[in-house]
Design a protein around this motif. Sequence first.
Motif, PDB file in Angstrom:
ATOM      1  N   GLU A 104       3.796   5.332  -1.634  1.00  0.00           N
ATOM      2  CA  GLU A 104       4.538   6.545  -1.284  1.00  0.00           C
ATOM      3  C   GLU A 104       4.329   6.890   0.188  1.00  0.00           C
ATOM      4  O   GLU A 104       5.278   7.269   0.886  1.00  0.00           O
ATOM      5  CB  GLU A 104       4.097   7.708  -2.176  1.00  0.00           C
ATOM      6  CG  GLU A 104       4.881   8.984  -1.963  1.00  0.00           C
ATOM      7  CD  GLU A 104       6.355   8.839  -2.272  1.00  0.00           C
ATOM      8  OE1 GLU A 104       7.169   9.450  -1.537  1.00  0.00           O
ATOM      9  OE2 GLU A 104       6.705   8.112  -3.211  1.00  0.00           O
ATOM     10  N   ALA A 105       3.077   6.760   0.668  1.00  0.00           N
ATOM     11  CA  ALA A 105       2.797   7.035   2.085  1.00  0.00           C
ATOM     12  C   ALA A 105       3.523   6.036   2.975  1.00  0.00           C
ATOM     13  O   ALA A 105       4.078   6.411   4.025  1.00  0.00           O
ATOM     14  CB  ALA A 105       1.293   6.975   2.335  1.00  0.00           C
ATOM     15  N   LYS A 106       3.556   4.776   2.575  1.00  0.00           N
ATOM     16  CA  LYS A 106       4.248   3.752   3.357  1.00  0.00           C
ATOM     17  C   LYS A 106       5.749   4.020   3.388  1.00  0.00           C
ATOM     18  O   LYS A 106       6.403   3.887   4.426  1.00  0.00           O
ATOM     19  CB  LYS A 106       3.976   2.375   2.746  1.00  0.00           C
ATOM     20  CG  LYS A 106       4.465   1.220   3.585  1.00  0.00           C
ATOM     21  CD  LYS A 106       4.259  -0.108   2.885  1.00  0.00           C
ATOM     22  CE  LYS A 106       2.884  -0.637   3.145  1.00  0.00           C
ATOM     23  NZ  LYS A 106       2.701  -2.002   2.613  1.00  0.00           N
ATOM     24  N   ARG A 107       6.302   4.435   2.252  1.00  0.00           N
ATOM     25  CA  ARG A 107       7.730   4.748   2.169  1.00  0.00           C
ATOM     26  C   ARG A 107       8.066   5.957   3.038  1.00  0.00           C
ATOM     27  O   ARG A 107       9.066   5.959   3.749  1.00  0.00           O
ATOM     28  CB  ARG A 107       8.108   5.013   0.711  1.00  0.00           C
ATOM     29  CG  ARG A 107       9.587   5.109   0.466  1.00  0.00           C
ATOM     30  CD  ARG A 107       9.964   5.312  -0.997  1.00  0.00           C
ATOM     31  NE  ARG A 107       9.418   4.279  -1.877  1.00  0.00           N
ATOM     32  CZ  ARG A 107       8.524   4.514  -2.828  1.00  0.00           C
ATOM     33  NH1 ARG A 107       8.068   5.732  -3.031  1.00  0.00           N
ATOM     34  NH2 ARG A 107       8.086   3.534  -3.587  1.00  0.00           N
ATOM     35  N   ALA A 108       7.196   6.986   3.000  1.00  0.00           N
ATOM     36  CA  ALA A 108       7.433   8.184   3.819  1.00  0.00           C
ATOM     37  C   ALA A 108       7.360   7.838   5.298  1.00  0.00           C
ATOM     38  O   ALA A 108       8.173   8.328   6.106  1.00  0.00           O
ATOM     39  CB  ALA A 108       6.410   9.255   3.464  1.00  0.00           C
ATOM     40  N   ALA A 109       6.413   6.972   5.677  1.00  0.00           N
ATOM     41  CA  ALA A 109       6.297   6.571   7.080  1.00  0.00           C
ATOM     42  C   ALA A 109       7.526   5.781   7.515  1.00  0.00           C
ATOM     43  O   ALA A 109       8.027   5.957   8.644  1.00  0.00           O
ATOM     44  CB  ALA A 109       5.032   5.749   7.283  1.00  0.00           C
ATOM     45  N   ALA A 110       8.052   4.940   6.663  1.00  0.00           N
ATOM     46  CA  ALA A 110       9.252   4.164   6.998  1.00  0.00           C
ATOM     47  C   ALA A 110      10.458   5.082   7.150  1.00  0.00           C
ATOM     48  O   ALA A 110      11.276   4.910   8.071  1.00  0.00           O
ATOM     49  CB  ALA A 110       9.499   3.113   5.920  1.00  0.00           C
ATOM     50  N   GLU A 111      10.591   6.084   6.278  1.00  0.00           N
ATOM     51  CA  GLU A 111      11.692   7.044   6.390  1.00  0.00           C
ATOM     52  C   GLU A 111      11.585   7.844   7.685  1.00  0.00           C
ATOM     53  O   GLU A 111      12.579   8.091   8.366  1.00  0.00           O
ATOM     54  CB  GLU A 111      11.693   7.987   5.185  1.00  0.00           C
ATOM     55  CG  GLU A 111      12.151   7.354   3.898  1.00  0.00           C
ATOM     56  CD  GLU A 111      12.074   8.316   2.730  1.00  0.00           C
ATOM     57  OE1 GLU A 111      11.864   9.531   2.952  1.00  0.00           O
ATOM     58  OE2 GLU A 111      12.214   7.847   1.587  1.00  0.00           O
TER      59      GLU A 111
END
Length: 130
Positions: A104-111
């Motif tokens: 989730e943190a990786k996805r938020a950083a990518a967004e």
Amino acid sequence: MSLKIRLARAGAKKRPFYRIVVADSKSPRDGRYIEKLGTYNPLLPKDAERVTLVEERVKYWLGHGAQPTDRVLRFLDAAGMRKRDPRSNPQKGQPGKKRLEREEAKRAAAEEKTKAAAEAAATAEQPAAE
């Protein structure tokens, strides 16, 4: 005295070989047993005779209330002596909490990164358009 049909390990280090035995449930794994019912050699190929059983003695001990362990029950099921219900644990393959949090943190950083790139591109286009 509760009886178990279970595996007792034999063989050398890194070369396992098991005896299928009837033992008191309180006796140690490789300790005293009542009777040897067969063998299991996991080092043999799967198409070879890995498991040998003395079927009439197994039936005798099952008739006298001996309970097989899960692994021995698999052998008995393959031999057609006892039915084993398959187990299903659909949560076993699910990722844990920490992995979900990291994803989730990786996805938020990518967004966030794509949003910042889009804003940078939008601000770069506005002065050129005026």
